[in-house]
Design a protein around this motif. Structure first.
Motif, PDB file in Angstrom:
ATOM      1  N   VAL A 256      53.854  18.079 163.970  1.00  0.00           N
ATOM      2  CA  VAL A 256      53.548  18.650 163.378  1.00  0.00           C
ATOM      3  C   VAL A 256      53.493  19.965 162.744  1.00  0.00           C
ATOM      4  N   PRO A 257      53.856  20.333 162.138  1.00  0.00           N
ATOM      5  CA  PRO A 257      54.294  21.976 161.931  1.00  0.00           C
ATOM      6  C   PRO A 257      53.928  22.824 162.856  1.00  0.00           C
ATOM      7  N   TRP A 258      54.443  23.779 162.460  1.00  0.00           N
ATOM      8  CA  TRP A 258      53.429  24.670 163.032  1.00  0.00           C
ATOM      9  C   TRP A 258      51.610  25.454 162.679  1.00  0.00           C
ATOM     10  N   GLY A 259      50.337  25.062 163.580  1.00  0.00           N
ATOM     11  CA  GLY A 259      49.752  25.704 162.577  1.00  0.00           C
ATOM     12  C   GLY A 259      49.019  24.449 161.772  1.00  0.00           C
ATOM     13  N   ALA A 260      49.602  23.509 162.093  1.00  0.00           N
ATOM     14  CA  ALA A 260      48.791  22.269 161.147  1.00  0.00           C
ATOM     15  C   ALA A 260      48.650  21.462 162.360  1.00  0.00           C
ATOM     16  N   ALA A 261      47.102  20.820 161.829  1.00  0.00           N
ATOM     17  CA  ALA A 261      46.335  19.808 162.662  1.00  0.00           C
ATOM     18  C   ALA A 261      46.675  18.309 162.678  1.00  0.00           C
ATOM     19  N   LEU A 262      46.929  18.724 161.118  1.00  0.00           N
ATOM     20  CA  LEU A 262      47.105  16.541 160.577  1.00  0.00           C
ATOM     21  C   LEU A 262      48.879  16.674 159.925  1.00  0.00           C
ATOM     22  N   LYS A 263      49.589  16.170 159.502  1.00  0.00           N
ATOM     23  CA  LYS A 263      50.358  16.015 158.901  1.00  0.00           C
ATOM     24  C   LYS A 263      50.088  14.369 158.290  1.00  0.00           C
ATOM     25  N   LEU A 264      50.129  14.178 157.186  1.00  0.00           N
ATOM     26  CA  LEU A 264      50.185  13.137 156.572  1.00  0.00           C
ATOM     27  C   LEU A 264      51.187  12.526 155.940  1.00  0.00           C
ATOM     28  N   ASP A 265      51.938  11.501 155.893  1.00  0.00           N
ATOM     29  CA  ASP A 265      53.423  11.617 154.727  1.00  0.00           C
ATOM     30  C   ASP A 265      53.350  11.043 153.779  1.00  0.00           C
ATOM     31  N   ARG A 266      52.661  10.190 153.989  1.00  0.00           N
ATOM     32  CA  ARG A 266      52.450   9.305 152.583  1.00  0.00           C
ATOM     33  C   ARG A 266      51.044   9.376 152.623  1.00  0.00           C
ATOM     34  N   VAL A 267      50.342   9.979 151.234  1.00  0.00           N
ATOM     35  CA  VAL A 267      48.774   9.919 151.271  1.00  0.00           C
ATOM     36  C   VAL A 267      48.134   8.420 149.754  1.00  0.00           C
ATOM     37  N   ILE A 268      49.144   8.680 148.991  1.00  0.00           N
ATOM     38  CA  ILE A 268      48.924   8.187 147.600  1.00  0.00           C
ATOM     39  C   ILE A 268      50.132   7.087 147.565  1.00  0.00           C
ATOM     40  N   MET A 269      49.443   6.104 146.332  1.00  0.00           N
ATOM     41  CA  MET A 269      50.508   5.399 146.219  1.00  0.00           C
ATOM     42  C   MET A 269      51.679   6.133 145.585  1.00  0.00           C
ATOM     43  N   THR A 270      53.278   5.382 145.188  1.00  0.00           N
ATOM     44  CA  THR A 270      53.937   6.774 144.276  1.00  0.00           C
ATOM     45  C   THR A 270      54.190   6.198 143.132  1.00  0.00           C
ATOM     46  N   GLU A 271      54.377   6.864 142.548  1.00  0.00           N
ATOM     47  CA  GLU A 271      55.556   5.782 141.295  1.00  0.00           C
ATOM     48  C   GLU A 271      56.531   7.171 140.740  1.00  0.00           C
ATOM     49  N   LYS A 272      56.857   7.108 139.556  1.00  0.00           N
ATOM     50  CA  LYS A 272      57.571   8.442 139.091  1.00  0.00           C
ATOM     51  C   LYS A 272      56.405   9.203 138.607  1.00  0.00           C
ATOM     52  N   GLY A 273      56.668  10.741 139.169  1.00  0.00           N
ATOM     53  CA  GLY A 273      56.085  11.100 138.426  1.00  0.00           C
ATOM     54  C   GLY A 273      54.607  11.387 138.690  1.00  0.00           C
ATOM     55  N   VAL A 274      53.911  10.521 140.172  1.00  0.00           N
ATOM     56  CA  VAL A 274      52.562  10.456 139.969  1.00  0.00           C
ATOM     57  C   VAL A 274      53.073  11.374 141.481  1.00  0.00           C
ATOM     58  N   HIS A 275      51.912  12.009 141.425  1.00  0.00           N
ATOM     59  CA  HIS A 275      51.191  13.503 142.587  1.00  0.00           C
ATOM     60  C   HIS A 275      50.146  13.490 143.203  1.00  0.00           C
ATOM     61  N   ILE A 276      49.782  14.126 143.669  1.00  0.00           N
ATOM     62  CA  ILE A 276      48.563  14.514 144.443  1.00  0.00           C
ATOM     63  C   ILE A 276      47.995  15.913 143.260  1.00  0.00           C
ATOM     64  N   LYS A 277      46.889  15.390 142.681  1.00  0.00           N
ATOM     65  CA  LYS A 277      46.508  16.340 141.753  1.00  0.00           C
ATOM     66  C   LYS A 277      45.740  16.761 142.595  1.00  0.00           C
ATOM     67  N   GLN A 278      44.195  16.797 142.782  1.00  0.00           N
ATOM     68  CA  GLN A 278      43.299  17.849 143.510  1.00  0.00           C
ATOM     69  C   GLN A 278      43.578  17.143 145.250  1.00  0.00           C
ATOM     70  N   LEU A 279      43.125  17.761 145.779  1.00  0.00           N
ATOM     71  CA  LEU A 279      41.727  18.182 147.049  1.00  0.00           C
ATOM     72  C   LEU A 279      40.432  18.915 146.618  1.00  0.00           C
ATOM     73  N   ARG A 280      39.828  18.335 147.118  1.00  0.00           N
ATOM     74  CA  ARG A 280      38.170  18.151 147.863  1.00  0.00           C
ATOM     75  C   ARG A 280      37.777  17.939 149.007  1.00  0.00           C
ATOM     76  N   TYR A 281      37.153  19.081 149.527  1.00  0.00           N
ATOM     77  CA  TYR A 281      36.200  18.471 151.021  1.00  0.00           C
ATOM     78  C   TYR A 281      34.964  17.800 150.544  1.00  0.00           C
ATOM     79  N   SER A 282      34.441  17.781 151.376  1.00  0.00           N
ATOM     80  CA  SER A 282      32.542  17.377 151.534  1.00  0.00           C
ATOM     81  C   SER A 282      31.840  18.457 151.705  1.00  0.00           C
ATOM     82  N   ARG A 283      30.793  19.837 151.065  1.00  0.00           N
ATOM     83  CA  ARG A 283      29.702  20.341 152.331  1.00  0.00           C
ATOM     84  C   ARG A 283      29.213  19.341 153.295  1.00  0.00           C
ATOM     85  N   GLU A 284      28.339  17.820 153.068  1.00  0.00           N
ATOM     86  CA  GLU A 284      27.297  16.996 153.699  1.00  0.00           C
ATOM     87  C   GLU A 284      28.582  17.075 155.601  1.00  0.00           C
ATOM     88  N   GLN A 285      29.284  15.987 154.938  1.00  0.00           N
ATOM     89  CA  GLN A 285      30.749  15.401 155.674  1.00  0.00           C
ATOM     90  C   GLN A 285      31.776  15.975 156.236  1.00  0.00           C
TER      91      GLN A 285
END
Length: 1027
Positions: A256-285
């Motif tokens: 992991v880089p300095w300051g990181a607790a977790l690094k994931l190289d691939r989270v979504i299925m990729t295709e041309k022009g596809v990227h991560i659009k939103q990140l949201r954390y749950s308040r209860e979990q």
């Protein structure tokens, strides 16, 4: 931000049950309030305000402190403060001296607004504004921004000069601390209270979509627009002296880089022009992170701290801690994924977590689709894997042994502690989340607890045998409020007309009334399957024993308790008849067992080559129409007569596949049979669907006085061709109050045709058999409307797991999706694999079919139905034969062999295992001399001796003669046929390995249990639970 995308955001203030939707096409902001249920398939909300002058949006945020305050940043360098809670369209701006794109805005809980700007030389790109200063002493009770001060305020603080700020977020536990993303450089943490402006800097290119974990604010996540991965950071990382050896080791090994607790190289299925659009954390979990891609893939990552042994060198207070992904849940696949069942224009474009206010409920998110609809998506319950651990699995002993029941505990407290979560999950799934009767209401909680305790000690297993529906649970928790069961749908045509009619008010014995609703619920199946305490496995075994296999006529007779499966087998029967003698072949197309959806959409499935004859090129649309026309002429199918269409041959073949093309003689014979059975309304509806309205009127007139008004209304409708000629009010009153209107879907269909005058209501009447609705759609809809209707019905069939969907999909890949839901809901894999075996694996290659086949084989095997298993395997193998007669299902390898008890080698006449075998090599050939008894060779050839060690077959423990050789007592001359049949067969005890002739074994163990060999105390004939 794409113009066709919208934005949905739940209120950041946990005291308000509201959410906001931004329509970027029409530039409208709408605020909704959640009022009741929020569960998959049922979401109660109401629009409470609207703002219709939304500026061109580049970024936005919703204030948690000031109700109705929304900040919108534009690409022209303006920050607009909108008031969206009073319909005033009020707006004010924060002036920026140097115009450039505003890329991110964020409120804190104290009225500060952080504005992130694009890079410009010699100016700060992160500005902190005091919104309270800008609004002054405005009156929240008055509309708009009233009494705003004339003085233009200045930013409270300016930071980050000559860089591009891509994202910014405040920490809720420390409102004066914020994290910002600097384009292509780093993420930085600023403390506004620090006069020296010290900054924590973590170098990374993942500096977009910042999201802070509300339940543990030490962690925040970020992603990049050109990379499918993400990084979770730990803000406690300051220097190496405060970090544990375990964390430093991960940094040094570049995990992991300095300051990181977790690094994931691939989270979504990729295709041309596809990227991560939103990140949201749950308040209860804690650690629940939602990830949305631009292709609509919605994934939930549940992260947790890596284990640290207490009192170890890594157990340092205040040290940063590494995270790991405990579980990953796909709530929606990407639009380009083959498993994505919706159209690309229905992908999810925005989502947010619901603020439930408690961790006792299963987390859920609200998703906004690109067509503007909302949908609640719920995570699997925490008890999803608990049920299998509570079921005492054991081999079945007798037919009525309920071996799949839940465990029962002598201690009632222990039973509540173990089984309580299962019953609580079923109860909480259907309780309102918002409003006066919400889950947070103490009275509702008390009623729920009482209901759960009563269910636990009821002596039944509702979670296993008859899962409680929303109607049952809600009726027990809150009997004053009635909640409609989601599976019991009523068409738009009859919803408003029939609301006041109750089923219990119908006549006790109506002349012509099919079942009130053709529901396909888990309760119905549980009632049918679990009657007399039979489990689902025993129901499948009972059906198999009765001959439930590939005989369609026999199967229909066996399924008297399941109308939908009966209709599915009726379709298979008709499809098998049509496909006989290449009836569905028009070179190069083989359309055998294809449904109307597959034929209309020109879909051959994923295994395309299996449906192409002497060709590898799939015909285009015009060729399909021509080839189907050739097929229709060969099968003497008449030309299509109905709505104008570009594909008449398609329509006619689809009607033929559904069994809806009948000659006048056959149709009249069917109507006569219905009249003999006194099913007047069904006969009239069939005549109306077939285009014989006058015949329908005549049938209704013969049905008795209670159908006279319907016959008169239909007759006037046919003759006038105009609904205005009817006294609509009078007729509505008469027909609404008809005693069978709510109970009989065919009567509702006729009523809908009389009052509405169109066929769409009939095609959408879900209580009608799908076969009838398909016939109406193909005869009365135009091509565009028919395509839309088929797509909608196919989605519903897949969603509900309706076996009648075979009329749409046929036995194709689409039917696998339908049966997958059916198996998930009802645990019935017998009918799916029997139906799919007509085309699997000849036309279909799907791992799910293989799993059902293996499960059904194992079911028959462990219940000792060996002959039934062999019959299933043999006949399914025959059905897998291709056109050249080669079966696609390969024969299994040899499963039975005789092995020597001395050396455990296979006792086959194999020269490689004999002492006289010759060794092959590169040198001169040599011959190995067999020094054993020369009679051994003849014994090997006769199968009496082991070809490897020479050991002879053992002696019978009673007569002491070798088994496998002629006996001295000549049993073949016996007058007892049982002795003659058993004399030459040896029997082995698997425990002590002693051998006897079968007739001697039957004679000995008829009186004894112990082995006849002296000093052997093996209880060879011991039987567990001997009666």
């Amino acid at each position: 931000m794409d113009r066709n995308d919208g934005i949905i955001r739940w209120s950041p203030n946990t005291s308000r049950d509201q959410f906001m939707v931004l329509n970027l096409n029409y530039r409208i902001v709408q605020v909704y309030e959640a009022r009741g249920h929020a569960q998959p398939g049922k979401f109660d909300y109401e629009c409470i305000s609207k703002h219709t002058e939304l500026p061109p949006i580049n970024t936005y945020d919703w204030s948690p402190a000031v109700q109705g305050l929304v900040a919108v940043g534009t690409s022209h360098g303006e920050v607009h403060l909108l008031r969206v809670d009073d319909d005033s369209n009020a707006s004010t701006t924060l002036p920026l001296k140097l115009q450039r794109s505003c890329q991110s805005v964020a409120f804190n809980t104290q009225g500060l607004l952080a504005v992130g700007l694009d890079r410009i030389r010699n100016d700060s790109c992160l500005q902190i504004w005091d919104v309270n200063q800008r609004l002054g002493d405005w009156d929240a009770k008055r509309p708009g921004w009233s009494s705003l001060p004339n003085m233009i305020p200045e930013p409270r603080k300016k930071l980050e000069g000559s860089v591009s700020i891509t994202s910014v977020r405040f920490f809720e536990d420390q409102p004066q601390t914020l994290v910002v993303g600097v384009k292509n450089q780093s993420v930085r943490i600023h403390d506004l209270r620090d006069p020296n402006s010290s900054v924590l800097n973590y170098q990374t290119r993942c500096n977009n979509n910042l999201a802070i974990d509300f339940a543990d604010t030490n962690y925040f996540a970020s992603s990049s627009l050109d990379h499918p991965g993400l990084v979770v950071w730990d803000r406690r990382v300051t220097n190496r002296s405060t970090a544990s050896p375990m964390y430093l080791e991960s940094i040094d090994q570049e995990e992991v880089p300095w300051g990181a607790a977790l690094k994931l190289d691939r989270v979504i299925m990729t295709e041309k022009g596809v990227h991560i659009k939103q990140l949201r954390y749950s308040r209860e979990q804690r650690g629940s992170l939602g990830v949305l891609s631009s292709a609509g893939q919605l994934q939930i990552l549940k992260t947790g701290r890596e284990f640290i042994e207490p009192e170890s060198v890594n157990d340092i207070r205040g040290s940063p801690e590494l995270l790991e992904v405990k579980k990953s849940i796909d709530l929606e696949y990407a639009s380009f994924d083959p498993d994505h069942t919706k159209r690309p224009e229905e992908r999810i474009v925005s989502f947010d977590w619901l603020n439930l206010g408690t961790s006792d409920l299963d987390p859920r998110v609200v998703g906004l689709r690109s067509n503007g609809t909302f949908e609640i998506l719920q995570l699997p319950a925490a008890t999803a894997g608990q049920l299998s651990q509570l079921v005492p699995w054991k081999p079945p002993r007798q037919l009525n042994d309920p071996y799949m029941n839940l465990l029962h505990f002598a201690d009632s407290n222990e039973q509540e502690a173990i089984l309580g979560p299962l019953f609580a999950t079923a109860a909480k799934a259907n309780v309102p989340l918002f409003g006066p009767d919400s889950f947070k209401n103490p009275k509702t909680k008390k009623k729920m607890i009482n209901y759960i305790k009563a269910a636990i000690h009821s002596g039944e297993d509702p979670v296993v045998e008859s899962p409680a529906t929303s109607e049952q649970v809600t009726a027990n928790i809150d009997p004053d409020n009635k909640v409609k069961v989601l599976g019991a749908k009523t068409s738009k045509l009859s919803l408003n007309k029939l609301r006041k009619n109750e089923v219990e008010n119908f006549p006790d014995n109506p002349v012509d009334s099919p079942p009130p609703e053709r529901q396909n619920s888990a309760v119905d199946l549980a009632r049918l399957v679990n009657s007399n305490n039979e489990t689902r496995d025993f129901t499948m075994i009972r059906r198999a024993t009765d001959g439930y296999l590939f005989d369609c006529v026999k199967n229909i007779a066996l399924l008297q308790d399941d109308e939908r499966l009966q209709n599915a087998w009726s379709w298979v029967k008709n499809a098998e008849l049509i496909a006989d003698d290449d009836g569905m072949v028009s070179t190069p197309l083989d359309l055998s067992y294809m449904g109307v959806y597959s034929i209309w959409m020109n879909q051959l499935g994923e295994k395309t080559d299996s449906r192409l004859i002497d060709s590898t090129v799939v015909p285009d649309s015009s060729q399909w129409e021509r080839l189907i026309g050739t097929m229709n002429r060969r099968n003497r199918i008449p030309d299509f007569e109905g709505h104008a269409t570009e594909k008449p041959n398609h329509r006619q073949l689809c009607l033929e596949v559904c069994g809806l093309l009948k000659s006048p003689e056959d149709l009249e014979g069917e109507l006569s049979q219905l009249l003999e059975d006194e099913l007047y309304v069904v006969a009239a509806a069939r005549a109306l669907f077939e285009g014989l309205p006058e015949r329908a009127v005549d049938i209704l007139k013969t049905g008795g006085s209670y159908l006279v008004f319907v016959a008169m209304a239909l007759d006037i409708k046919i003759k006038s061709k105009d609904i205005s000629s009817l006294d609509a009010i009078d007729w509505d009153k008469v027909l609404e109050n008809h005693p069978e209107m709510a109970a009989n879907p065919y009567l509702r269909a006729i009523y809908g045709f009389i009052t509405a005058g169109d066929w769409e209501g009939i095609a959408n009447e879900t209580s009608l058999p799908l076969q009838d609705r398909v016939g109406v759609a193909f005869r009365k809809f135009d091509d565009v409307k028919l395509t839309e209707w088929l797509e909608k019905e196919m989605e519903e069939a897949i969603k509900n797991g309706d076996p009648e969907g075979i009329f749409l999909a046929g036995i194709t890949d689409g039917m696998v999706d339908i049966f997958a839901k059916h198996v998930e809901k009802f645990m019935d894999y017998q009918s799916p694999i029997l139906i799919m075996s007509f085309c699997y694996p000849r036309y279909i290659s799907d791992v799910r079919c293989g799993s059902w086949r293996k499960a059904y084989q194992d079911l028959l095997q462990r219940n000792k139905k060996y002959i039934l298993r062999v019959m299933f395997e043999q006949q399914s193998t025959i059905k897998s034969r291709t056109r050249d007669g080669t079966p696609v299902i390969k024969p299994p390898p040899r499963q039975v062999t005789i092995r020597c008890l001395n050396c455990d080698s296979a006792t086959i006449n194999d020269l490689a295992n004999t002492g006289g075998a010759t060794s092959s090599g590169t040198g001169p050939s040599t011959t190995t001399v067999d020094t054993r008894n020369p009679l051994i060779a003849s014994g090997v050839n006769a199968g009496l001796c082991c070809p490897r060690c020479g050991s002879h077959l053992p002696r019978c423990a009673l007569c002491m003669e070798f088994v496998g050789v002629p006996r001295s007592d000549r049993p073949e001359l016996s007058t007892d046929p049982a002795v003659r049949r058993m004399a030459n067969f040896p029997t082995f005890c698997l425990k002590c390995k002693h051998v006897m002739h079968m007739d001697h074994s039957v004679s000995w163990f008829g009186r004894h249990v112990e082995c006849p060999v002296p000093e052997c105390r093996c209880q060879c004939n011991e039987v567990t639970n001997r009666q």
